[in-house]
Design a protein around this motif. Sequence first.
Motif, PDB file in Angstrom:
ATOM      1  N   GLU A 142      -8.312   0.997 -11.712  1.00  0.00           N
ATOM      2  CA  GLU A 142      -7.057   0.352 -11.332  1.00  0.00           C
ATOM      3  C   GLU A 142      -5.870   1.076 -11.955  1.00  0.00           C
ATOM      4  O   GLU A 142      -6.020   1.808 -12.925  1.00  0.00           O
ATOM      5  N   CYS A 176      -4.101   4.254   1.708  1.00  0.00           N
ATOM      6  CA  CYS A 176      -2.745   4.215   1.144  1.00  0.00           C
ATOM      7  C   CYS A 176      -1.976   5.507   1.431  1.00  0.00           C
ATOM      8  O   CYS A 176      -0.793   5.462   1.739  1.00  0.00           O
ATOM      9  N   SER A 225       1.986   5.234  -8.759  1.00  0.00           N
ATOM     10  CA  SER A 225       2.219   3.856  -8.312  1.00  0.00           C
ATOM     11  C   SER A 225       3.688   3.511  -8.516  1.00  0.00           C
ATOM     12  O   SER A 225       4.164   3.454  -9.657  1.00  0.00           O
ATOM     13  N   GLN A 256       0.820  -1.200   0.000  1.00  0.00           N
ATOM     14  CA  GLN A 256       0.000   0.000   0.000  1.00  0.00           C
ATOM     15  C   GLN A 256       0.853   1.249   0.000  1.00  0.00           C
ATOM     16  O   GLN A 256       0.458   2.288  -0.489  1.00  0.00           O
ATOM     17  N   GLU A 311      -7.400   1.918  -1.489  1.00  0.00           N
ATOM     18  CA  GLU A 311      -7.390   0.847  -2.503  1.00  0.00           C
ATOM     19  C   GLU A 311      -8.293  -0.293  -2.056  1.00  0.00           C
ATOM     20  O   GLU A 311      -8.269  -0.703  -0.885  1.00  0.00           O
ATOM     21  N   LEU A 338       1.494   3.563  -3.274  1.00  0.00           N
ATOM     22  CA  LEU A 338       0.465   4.338  -3.958  1.00  0.00           C
ATOM     23  C   LEU A 338       0.359   5.681  -3.251  1.00  0.00           C
ATOM     24  O   LEU A 338       0.017   5.739  -2.074  1.00  0.00           O
ATOM     25  N   SER A 362      -3.051  -2.592  -9.394  1.00  0.00           N
ATOM     26  CA  SER A 362      -3.689  -2.270  -8.121  1.00  0.00           C
ATOM     27  C   SER A 362      -5.147  -2.696  -8.120  1.00  0.00           C
ATOM     28  O   SER A 362      -5.723  -3.020  -9.169  1.00  0.00           O
TER      29      SER A 362
END
Length: 229
Positions: free
Chosen positions: A69, A110, A32, A6, A101, A9, A40
Amino acid sequence: MNALNQAHLTIQGCGYRIENDRVIITTQRINSDRPAGNLSGTLRIQLRALRQDTGNSESVVLASTTLGEMKGQHFLSDCSYDLAFQQPHPGTWQLVLQLSEWNGADYTLCDSAYFDVPYHVEAPSDYSIPTMQINEPEIEKAVSTPKVATENPAVKKSKNVKKNVTGYADGYLVINKSKVDKLLKVKGVPKKILEKLVAERPFHSEKSVLNVKGMGPVMLGKILAELTK
């Protein structure tokens, strides 16, 4: 998905502008840093309000949207979201933008960007809709972006304020605002407890931190000592 993943992100350069029953949320970058082959879960952005003028730990969702995503090593830049805005109750609030997420069962936090300027909502003098008072008409900017390498100034201030029974006044704010990577690297504390702290943020009082399974005053003091070095 574990808390270590996590941490990769993040959101940067966040701002908002409220226009009646709408809010414009902006981000310079949603990033990311995961491996290129990673995909994700569905991402969600929420603007939340945390109560500041009372002892209760009220938290209200003001606006929310899902982003879909994101592949590892990808990013979204200069994003703007025009969303329905839910006015909080009268009082003083701190606003925070959160990136979460979907993990298959629930959304896990996140990254967060806190806004320094308090948000005031005045109590109505009659039966009209409560009016809101914003310090500046321009888009309010977050206190800091997740990529800034310097130590969070809010953490530094906590060293100079009056301490409480656990050793640190407003220690829950230190935990809320600490970077995920730094929090997960606290020495002498079981990794499962640190991951719970990441997953259950934001906390609204010291008591809510102590309610985390396995947490106690001594362990909390140890965590805060590491985070405020």
